[in-house]
Enzyme design. Structure first.
Site, mmCIF file in Angstrom:
data_model
loop_
_atom_site.group_PDB
_atom_site.id
_atom_site.type_symbol
_atom_site.label_atom_id
_atom_site.label_comp_id
_atom_site.label_asym_id
_atom_site.label_seq_id
_atom_site.Cartn_x
_atom_site.Cartn_y
_atom_site.Cartn_z
ATOM 1 N N HIS A 32 6.644 29.754 -4.048
ATOM 2 C CA HIS A 32 6.714 29.585 -2.715
ATOM 3 C C HIS A 32 7.966 28.791 -2.321
ATOM 4 C CE1 HIS A 32 5.030 28.476 1.518
ATOM 5 N NE2 HIS A 32 5.724 27.615 1.134
ATOM 6 N N GLU A 33 8.014 27.658 -3.057
ATOM 7 C CA GLU A 33 9.244 26.689 -2.619
ATOM 8 C C GLU A 33 10.505 27.260 -3.124
ATOM 9 O OE1 GLU A 33 8.557 24.365 -0.750
ATOM 10 O OE2 GLU A 33 6.535 23.773 -1.011
ATOM 11 N N HIS A 64 12.297 29.218 -0.691
ATOM 12 C CA HIS A 64 12.782 28.384 0.503
ATOM 13 C C HIS A 64 14.180 28.069 0.052
ATOM 14 C CE1 HIS A 64 9.471 27.701 3.320
ATOM 15 N NE2 HIS A 64 8.728 26.991 2.536
ATOM 16 N N HIS A 101 16.316 31.558 0.410
ATOM 17 C CA HIS A 101 16.189 31.732 2.003
ATOM 18 C C HIS A 101 17.719 30.952 2.309
ATOM 19 C CE1 HIS A 101 14.229 32.150 6.166
ATOM 20 N NE2 HIS A 101 15.580 32.793 6.115
ATOM 21 N N GLU A 112 7.903 29.428 7.106
ATOM 22 C CA GLU A 112 7.032 29.711 5.907
ATOM 23 C C GLU A 112 6.910 31.125 5.697
ATOM 24 O OE1 GLU A 112 6.211 26.986 3.979
ATOM 25 O OE2 GLU A 112 6.876 25.599 5.344
ATOM 26 N N TYR A 160 1.776 27.555 9.783
ATOM 27 C CA TYR A 160 1.326 28.125 8.460
ATOM 28 C C TYR A 160 0.573 29.470 8.685
ATOM 29 C CZ TYR A 160 3.230 23.781 6.259
ATOM 30 O OH TYR A 160 4.011 22.764 5.654
#
Length: 571
Positions: free
Chosen positions: A362-363, A366, A369, A391, A504
């Site tokens: 997940h992180e 970011h 991105h 998110e 979220y």
């Protein structure tokens, strides 16, 4: 806050003839800057501007104090080995001890690597209760800070012509209005409560049986039971144990495997920097290059282990945005991922739970991105999208951790190197939606609490009491007989997510749609789909509305059908 600059911006903004000649991203920049000045109060009379400036300064001070208190205000309890029954042997390796009343006890703090395993695995209810209370009674001084912030935010919003702080914030989000958010949350709450009540019945049965076997009275389900019994249901129904699973998730292999996934999916190449200039010896630094050409893309850092005084959640900071320089060259982006995964213990390497591996995926979403975004202006780079979309790309990438073909690439036994057995992967996937009703109700609670304190026209809210009552009403677990104040460590409320926590779940809807309609259909390893995702979702950053990027990637408007299906509900 500069009036002279705002006059120039306003003159440009009002010059419709010149504005009509601007390209899309330039036009968006001028429009956003004018809105930013206006929302900062530059269109107000001077006296009101002065008051607004004071409010903003005070809010900044409150946010810094709140965050520092959370980072430094860890709770701690001491327990005998017997009181910590259920915790694995490696939990006790290198753990601090102290002598209490002549007896040696283990120190357990409220730092996540200590707290979560204990709340999930400790068999004695009193142990879980003491730790839950220690966590819930942290930072009492933060209640007054949050209460003051809520009042100041409302005052500022009214000064600017909005009815509530939520109305002010949501103007710039995809949702646009508080009504849209409340309708979304209430609809989900109704659907999820039906599911959650069934899950509670199952958990009650388990706890009643345990209490009866121990000759104790059953008095209900409490907040400190949540992690323990949802984990127990998962273990018993699907024979899934975090202890068994984490043997196949050694940190080194998982990190390598997940970075490989991103390299293939996004057509990139990562090069680890030797002897990098970093802020701590645990930090790794990487260069990013295009996989198919000799073209530099950016840098990222991984700071993955806990240490004293460090930020104690998992998050990504875009250290430097990419943008176009006046001479036509580019400033390259830099991002840092910070987490608090378990460290190696003795001769045992760092082993991750499946949840940890999902967090890493997940992180890093970011991170990339930011790395893959190419915008003219830094203002729109990477994750500078609408807050309730930011998110979605990372949430979509969590799905990779549930794909058997993907797990086979990096989930190997830390001792033997054997890949994770297919049968264990099947059990993992089968357990995915266990307690989905309760877990998502918890998210609905956080979102509705946020709206309850920020979508008020009179500011008469009790930030401490509301948290307690809403958690019990929505989450379906009792708070117990000891006063706690969970809102004092709800960092999102003072860290930029005020009136935005709903995002979220809101973005989960889009992430589920993106995954189901493109990657699941076309293949998670499909390079063309990966490049489409990079081009339509990551590359534009916030240089266009997120709804435009979504529709271009999906080929249609998004729906919530895939999300509801993904958690076991039909639309």
């Amino acid at each position: 806050m500069r009036e002279d600059v705002y006059k120039v911006v306003r003159a440009v903004f009002d010059n419709k003839e010149e504005m009509s000649k601007l390209g899309d991203e330039d036009l968006r920049l001028v429009t956003k800057i004018e809105m930013q000045y206006r929302r900062n109060g530059l269109a107000l009379p001077k006296e009101q501007r002065g008051r607004l400036g004071d409010i903003k300064k005070r809010l900044s001070e409150l946010g810094i104090k709140f965050s520092r208190n959370v980072n430094e205000g860890d709770g701690r309890e001491t327990f005998t080995r017997e009181e910590l029954e259920g915790l694995p042997d490696d939990y006790f390796e290198d753990r601090a001890t102290e002598v209490v009343d002549g007896e040696t006890k283990y120190v357990v703090t409220t730092k996540y690597p200590d707290l979560f395993p204990a709340l999930r695995l400790a068999k004695h209810e009193e142990t879980r209760k003491r730790l839950s209370v220690a966590e819930g009674q942290r930072c009492p001084e933060n209640i007054a800070l949050l209460q003051e912030a809520v009042g100041l935010r409302l005052e500022a919003a009214k000064m600017l012509g909005y009815k509530t702080h939520a109305e002010y914030v949501l103007e710039e989000h995809m949702a646009k209005t508080p009504k849209e958010v409340l309708d979304f949350e209430q609809d989900l709450r109704e659907r999820l409560t039906v599911l959650g009540k069934k899950e509670v019945e199952e958990i009650e049965e388990l706890k009643r049986a345990e209490k009866k076997a121990a000759g104790e009275e059953y008095t209900g389900l409490f907040s400190w039971d949540f992690r323990y019994y949802t984990n127990l249901v998962k273990e018993r129904k699907h024979n899934i144990s975090d202890e068994e699973v984490k043997q196949y998730f050694p940190m080194k292999e998982v990190t390598r495997g997940i970075l490989d996934i991103y390299q293939r999916m996004l057509s990139l190449k990562f090069v680890k920097v030797e002897n990098p200039p970093v802020w701590h010896e645990d930090v790794d630094m990487y260069e990013v290059w295009e996989a198919t050409e000799d073209k530099f893309v950016g840098h990222f850092y991984l700071d993955l282990y806990p240490r004293e005084g460090k930020y104690n959640h998992a998050a990504v900071w875009p250290i430097r945005a990419g943008y176009a320089k006046p001479d036509g060259s580019r400033e390259y982006p830099v991002a840092a991922m910070v987490a608090n995964f378990p460290k190696p213990v003795g001769s045992t390497p760092a082993l991750l739970k499946h949840d940890d591996a999902t967090t890493l995926l997940h992180e890093l979403g970011h991170v990339f991105h930011g790395i893959c975004s190419i915008t003219k202006w830094a203002r729109f780079h990477g994750t500078s999208t609408e807050t309730d979309f930011v998110e979605a790309p990372s949430q979509m990438l969590e799905n990779w951790c549930w794909e058997p073909s993907v797990l086979g690439q990096f989930a190997v036994h830390y001792k033997t190197g054997e890949p994770i057995p297919d049968e264990l992967v099947k059990r993992l996937v089968a357990a995915k939606n266990e307690s989905a009703g309760l877990f998502n109700l918890r998210q609905v609670f956080f979102g509705l609490y946020d709206m309850a304190i920020h979508n008020t026209e009179d500011g008469k809210v009790d930030v401490k009491g509301l948290y307690t009552t809403l958690r019990e009403d929505i989450g379906l677990f009792k708070n117990g007989d000891i006063d706690t104040w969970g809102s004092a460590t709800f960092g999102h409320m003072m860290g930029g997510y005020d009136s935005g926590y709903y995002g979220y779940l809101w973005s989960e809807v889009f992430s589920a749609d993106m995954f189901a309609s493109r990657f699941q259909k076309e293949g998670v390893a499909n390079a063309d789909t990966g490049m489409d995702y990079r081009r339509e979702i990551l590359l534009p950053g916030g240089s266009r509305d997120a709804s435009v990027s979504l529709e271009k990637f999906l080929g249609r408007k998004p729906t919530n059908k895939a999300f509801l299906k993904s958690i076991g509900l039909e639309a």
